[in-house]
Design a protein around this motif. Structure first.
Motif, PDB file in Angstrom:
ATOM      1  N   PHE A 188       0.740  -1.173  -0.075  1.00  0.00           N
ATOM      2  CA  PHE A 188      -0.048  -0.014   0.013  1.00  0.00           C
ATOM      3  C   PHE A 188       0.808   1.305   0.087  1.00  0.00           C
ATOM      4  O   PHE A 188       0.617   2.196  -0.807  1.00  0.00           O
ATOM      5  CB  PHE A 188      -1.141  -0.027   1.188  1.00  0.00           C
ATOM      6  CG  PHE A 188      -1.877   1.230   1.416  1.00  0.00           C
ATOM      7  CD1 PHE A 188      -2.732   1.588   0.660  1.00  0.00           C
ATOM      8  CD2 PHE A 188      -1.214   2.049   2.509  1.00  0.00           C
ATOM      9  CE1 PHE A 188      -3.324   2.918   0.896  1.00  0.00           C
ATOM     10  CE2 PHE A 188      -1.994   3.276   2.681  1.00  0.00           C
ATOM     11  CZ  PHE A 188      -2.961   3.606   1.857  1.00  0.00           C
ATOM     12  N   TRP A 189       1.856   1.513   0.970  1.00  0.00           N
ATOM     13  CA  TRP A 189       2.604   2.389   1.056  1.00  0.00           C
ATOM     14  C   TRP A 189       3.463   2.747  -0.154  1.00  0.00           C
ATOM     15  O   TRP A 189       3.750   3.801  -0.652  1.00  0.00           O
ATOM     16  CB  TRP A 189       3.489   2.406   2.143  1.00  0.00           C
ATOM     17  CG  TRP A 189       2.602   2.516   3.646  1.00  0.00           C
ATOM     18  CD1 TRP A 189       2.257   1.479   4.318  1.00  0.00           C
ATOM     19  CD2 TRP A 189       2.135   3.571   4.020  1.00  0.00           C
ATOM     20  NE1 TRP A 189       1.510   1.956   5.112  1.00  0.00           N
ATOM     21  CE2 TRP A 189       1.221   3.111   5.274  1.00  0.00           C
ATOM     22  CE3 TRP A 189       1.850   4.992   3.331  1.00  0.00           C
ATOM     23  CZ2 TRP A 189       0.273   4.266   5.802  1.00  0.00           C
ATOM     24  CZ3 TRP A 189       1.064   5.887   4.244  1.00  0.00           C
ATOM     25  CH2 TRP A 189       0.248   5.208   5.420  1.00  0.00           C
ATOM     26  N   GLU A 190       4.008   1.325  -0.913  1.00  0.00           N
ATOM     27  CA  GLU A 190       4.905   1.594  -1.824  1.00  0.00           C
ATOM     28  C   GLU A 190       3.908   1.932  -3.290  1.00  0.00           C
ATOM     29  O   GLU A 190       4.366   2.861  -3.959  1.00  0.00           O
ATOM     30  CB  GLU A 190       5.281   0.068  -2.489  1.00  0.00           C
ATOM     31  CG  GLU A 190       6.418   0.052  -3.365  1.00  0.00           C
ATOM     32  CD  GLU A 190       7.275  -1.079  -3.554  1.00  0.00           C
ATOM     33  OE1 GLU A 190       7.938  -1.225  -4.598  1.00  0.00           O
ATOM     34  OE2 GLU A 190       6.631  -2.003  -2.866  1.00  0.00           O
ATOM     35  N   SER A 191       2.592   1.798  -3.198  1.00  0.00           N
ATOM     36  CA  SER A 191       1.808   1.907  -4.174  1.00  0.00           C
ATOM     37  C   SER A 191       1.609   3.629  -3.976  1.00  0.00           C
ATOM     38  O   SER A 191       1.332   4.382  -5.101  1.00  0.00           O
ATOM     39  CB  SER A 191       0.413   1.495  -4.489  1.00  0.00           C
ATOM     40  OG  SER A 191      -0.133   1.681  -3.249  1.00  0.00           O
ATOM     41  N   ILE A 192       1.373   4.061  -2.894  1.00  0.00           N
ATOM     42  CA  ILE A 192       1.154   5.413  -2.745  1.00  0.00           C
ATOM     43  C   ILE A 192       2.521   6.438  -3.365  1.00  0.00           C
ATOM     44  O   ILE A 192       2.302   7.368  -3.803  1.00  0.00           O
ATOM     45  CB  ILE A 192       1.014   5.961  -1.254  1.00  0.00           C
ATOM     46  CG1 ILE A 192      -0.401   5.160  -0.660  1.00  0.00           C
ATOM     47  CG2 ILE A 192       0.979   7.383  -0.849  1.00  0.00           C
ATOM     48  CD1 ILE A 192      -1.471   6.108  -1.114  1.00  0.00           C
ATOM     49  N   LEU A 193       3.658   5.901  -2.811  1.00  0.00           N
ATOM     50  CA  LEU A 193       4.676   6.372  -3.496  1.00  0.00           C
ATOM     51  C   LEU A 193       4.774   6.393  -5.028  1.00  0.00           C
ATOM     52  O   LEU A 193       5.140   7.624  -5.412  1.00  0.00           O
ATOM     53  CB  LEU A 193       6.018   5.951  -2.752  1.00  0.00           C
ATOM     54  CG  LEU A 193       7.385   6.242  -3.355  1.00  0.00           C
ATOM     55  CD1 LEU A 193       7.596   7.854  -2.800  1.00  0.00           C
ATOM     56  CD2 LEU A 193       8.520   5.612  -2.544  1.00  0.00           C
ATOM     57  N   ASN A 194       4.582   5.112  -5.537  1.00  0.00           N
ATOM     58  CA  ASN A 194       4.508   5.003  -6.886  1.00  0.00           C
ATOM     59  C   ASN A 194       3.496   6.097  -7.617  1.00  0.00           C
ATOM     60  O   ASN A 194       3.858   6.693  -8.398  1.00  0.00           O
ATOM     61  CB  ASN A 194       4.154   3.661  -7.326  1.00  0.00           C
ATOM     62  CG  ASN A 194       5.370   2.954  -7.205  1.00  0.00           C
ATOM     63  OD1 ASN A 194       6.428   3.244  -6.924  1.00  0.00           O
ATOM     64  ND2 ASN A 194       5.251   1.465  -6.749  1.00  0.00           N
ATOM     65  N   THR A 195       2.328   6.158  -7.077  1.00  0.00           N
ATOM     66  CA  THR A 195       1.347   7.180  -7.344  1.00  0.00           C
ATOM     67  C   THR A 195       1.634   8.528  -7.239  1.00  0.00           C
ATOM     68  O   THR A 195       1.425   9.254  -8.521  1.00  0.00           O
ATOM     69  CB  THR A 195       0.028   7.038  -6.609  1.00  0.00           C
ATOM     70  OG1 THR A 195      -0.415   5.744  -6.695  1.00  0.00           O
ATOM     71  CG2 THR A 195      -0.934   8.022  -7.064  1.00  0.00           C
ATOM     72  N   MET A 196       2.389   9.058  -6.596  1.00  0.00           N
ATOM     73  CA  MET A 196       2.927  10.322  -6.483  1.00  0.00           C
ATOM     74  C   MET A 196       3.898  10.432  -7.479  1.00  0.00           C
ATOM     75  O   MET A 196       3.998  11.482  -8.067  1.00  0.00           O
ATOM     76  CB  MET A 196       3.643  10.659  -4.736  1.00  0.00           C
ATOM     77  CG  MET A 196       2.311  10.466  -3.817  1.00  0.00           C
ATOM     78  SD  MET A 196       3.279  10.725  -2.422  1.00  0.00           S
ATOM     79  CE  MET A 196       4.067  12.254  -2.571  1.00  0.00           C
ATOM     80  N   ILE A 197       5.070   9.532  -7.390  1.00  0.00           N
ATOM     81  CA  ILE A 197       6.062   9.789  -8.552  1.00  0.00           C
ATOM     82  C   ILE A 197       5.628   9.768 -10.076  1.00  0.00           C
ATOM     83  O   ILE A 197       5.820  10.532 -10.774  1.00  0.00           O
ATOM     84  CB  ILE A 197       6.988   8.467  -8.448  1.00  0.00           C
ATOM     85  CG1 ILE A 197       7.816   8.627  -6.960  1.00  0.00           C
ATOM     86  CG2 ILE A 197       8.015   8.650  -9.609  1.00  0.00           C
ATOM     87  CD1 ILE A 197       8.768   7.278  -6.942  1.00  0.00           C
ATOM     88  N   LEU A 198       4.461   8.917 -10.149  1.00  0.00           N
ATOM     89  CA  LEU A 198       3.583   8.730 -11.339  1.00  0.00           C
ATOM     90  C   LEU A 198       3.073  10.456 -11.766  1.00  0.00           C
ATOM     91  O   LEU A 198       3.157  11.017 -12.873  1.00  0.00           O
ATOM     92  CB  LEU A 198       2.815   7.911 -11.616  1.00  0.00           C
ATOM     93  CG  LEU A 198       1.840   7.903 -12.868  1.00  0.00           C
ATOM     94  CD1 LEU A 198       2.577   7.473 -13.928  1.00  0.00           C
ATOM     95  CD2 LEU A 198       0.916   6.645 -12.555  1.00  0.00           C
ATOM     96  N   SER A 233       5.980  -1.007 -10.283  1.00  0.00           N
ATOM     97  CA  SER A 233       5.241   0.006 -10.897  1.00  0.00           C
ATOM     98  C   SER A 233       3.736  -0.121 -10.671  1.00  0.00           C
ATOM     99  O   SER A 233       2.823   0.291 -11.443  1.00  0.00           O
ATOM    100  CB  SER A 233       5.379  -0.422 -12.465  1.00  0.00           C
ATOM    101  OG  SER A 233       4.671  -1.763 -12.606  1.00  0.00           O
ATOM    102  N   THR A 234       3.491  -0.456  -9.416  1.00  0.00           N
ATOM    103  CA  THR A 234       2.166  -0.646  -8.832  1.00  0.00           C
ATOM    104  C   THR A 234       1.685   0.727  -8.101  1.00  0.00           C
ATOM    105  O   THR A 234       2.281   1.100  -7.131  1.00  0.00           O
ATOM    106  CB  THR A 234       1.833  -1.778  -7.728  1.00  0.00           C
ATOM    107  OG1 THR A 234       2.320  -3.047  -8.614  1.00  0.00           O
ATOM    108  CG2 THR A 234       0.579  -1.892  -7.247  1.00  0.00           C
ATOM    109  N   ASN A 235       0.432   1.088  -8.878  1.00  0.00           N
ATOM    110  CA  ASN A 235       0.211   2.409  -8.039  1.00  0.00           C
ATOM    111  C   ASN A 235      -1.171   2.095  -7.501  1.00  0.00           C
ATOM    112  O   ASN A 235      -1.352   1.022  -7.267  1.00  0.00           O
ATOM    113  CB  ASN A 235      -0.332   3.526  -9.113  1.00  0.00           C
ATOM    114  CG  ASN A 235      -1.293   3.443 -10.242  1.00  0.00           C
ATOM    115  OD1 ASN A 235      -1.525   2.026 -10.174  1.00  0.00           O
ATOM    116  ND2 ASN A 235      -1.877   3.994 -10.687  1.00  0.00           N
TER     117      ASN A 235
END
Length: 289
Positions: free
Chosen positions: A65-75, A242-244
């Motif tokens: 979940f937290w990795e997806s949040i970070l990926n979403t922000m980067i994306l 690459s999971t958002n």
């Protein structure tokens, strides 16, 4: 009296549309909220039970979940940086009188009309493929080893694909703002001895500020829901690289058949999206004052 009667009739005429809109929005949201408190798996629908807050606790304690949040922000930030900076540059280029200007503008905005899965397939199989993609051919021509983009730089590859799709939108909005700039102001600045960079930073860029905020607001809302490009190209991998957040919810619902967990993730995503939208709306409001 006639004014009151007219106002009452106007309200009655608006009521069907308002009711339809509320039903269209509130019913899915209410069902999602209801399912988020259930232990409901599509592989065992008969074993559905009340889960309380378990789905929410499980979702936000999951490391993915937290990795997806970070990926979403980067994306989101990566795409915004490319589209805003690139949109300003392309808008200034095609604003100049050139041969075939109308055709050039049509070609520039054409990627925006390509469906996201189709665009992702084109980039995956024709441009970024490590064996027979365009980038691989260019690399071999230069005498270097081709890059396996989706294995080595998965999130960056997604950013490039999504930015390619949204660059025409940003260009169109910024070009409209650029064309509304008073030419007399530009001529006056030139007569005062202002160079190209000074005219851009002190005249063109401030004039485009409102258009830039609109681009950022609209794109951010849509970019928070990107998942088709991820589904077609990387499947969220390697691992969760690459999971958002949107794809994480999709994976819970469609791959793990966990309706309750996916519904909880959806509610969390709605809350986070509304928080982002609130800050953006305030920023836009300040800029428009």
């Amino acid at each position: 009296m006639a004014t009151r009667e007219t106002a009452r009739i106007a309200r009655l005429m608006r009521m069907p549309a308002i009711i339809l809109l509320l039903v269209w929005m509130l019913v899915p949201l209410g069902m999602t909220l209801y399912y988020s408190f259930l232990n409901y798996n599509l592989l065992n629908p008969a074993g559905t039970s009340w889960a309380g807050w378990f789905n929410y606790q499980y979702f936000y304690t999951d490391p993915a979940f937290w990795e997806s949040i970070l990926n979403t922000m980067i994306l989101v930030l990566g795409v915004l940086a490319i589209t805003v900076i690139g949109g300003i540059g392309v808008a200034m280029l095609i604003d100049k009188p050139i041969f075939g200007q109308g055709i050039v503008r049509i070609l520039v905005i054409s990627p925006f009309f390509v469906m996201p899965p189709v665009a992702a397939l084109i980039w995956k199989n024709m441009i970024m493929h490590p064996s027979y993609g365009v980038f691989a051919d260019i690399a071999r021509f230069l005498g270097v080893s081709p890059v396996d983009w989706f294995a080595q730089f998965p999130l960056f590859s997604i950013i490039i694909i999504v930015a390619w799709q949204w660059l025409p939108f940003a260009t169109l909005i910024l070009l409209t703002a650029l064309q509304s700039l008073d030419s007399e102001q530009v001529e006056a600045a030139e007569m005062d001895g202002a160079g190209a960079w000074a005219r851009f930073t002190h005249l063109t860029l401030p004039h485009m500020a409102r258009a830039i905020t609109v681009v950022v607001l609209i794109q951010t809302i849509f970019l928070l829901g990107v998942y088709a490009e991820i589904l077609v190209t990387t499947g969220g991998g390697p691992g969760n690289a690459s999971t958002n957040l949107t794809y994480l919810i999709y994976r819970a619902a469609r791959l793990n058949f966990d309706v309750g967990g996916a519904a909880a993730g959806g509610i969390i995503a709605v809350v986070l999206a509304n928080i982002v939208a609130l800050f953006l709306m305030r920023a836009v409001g300040k800029n428009l004052d």
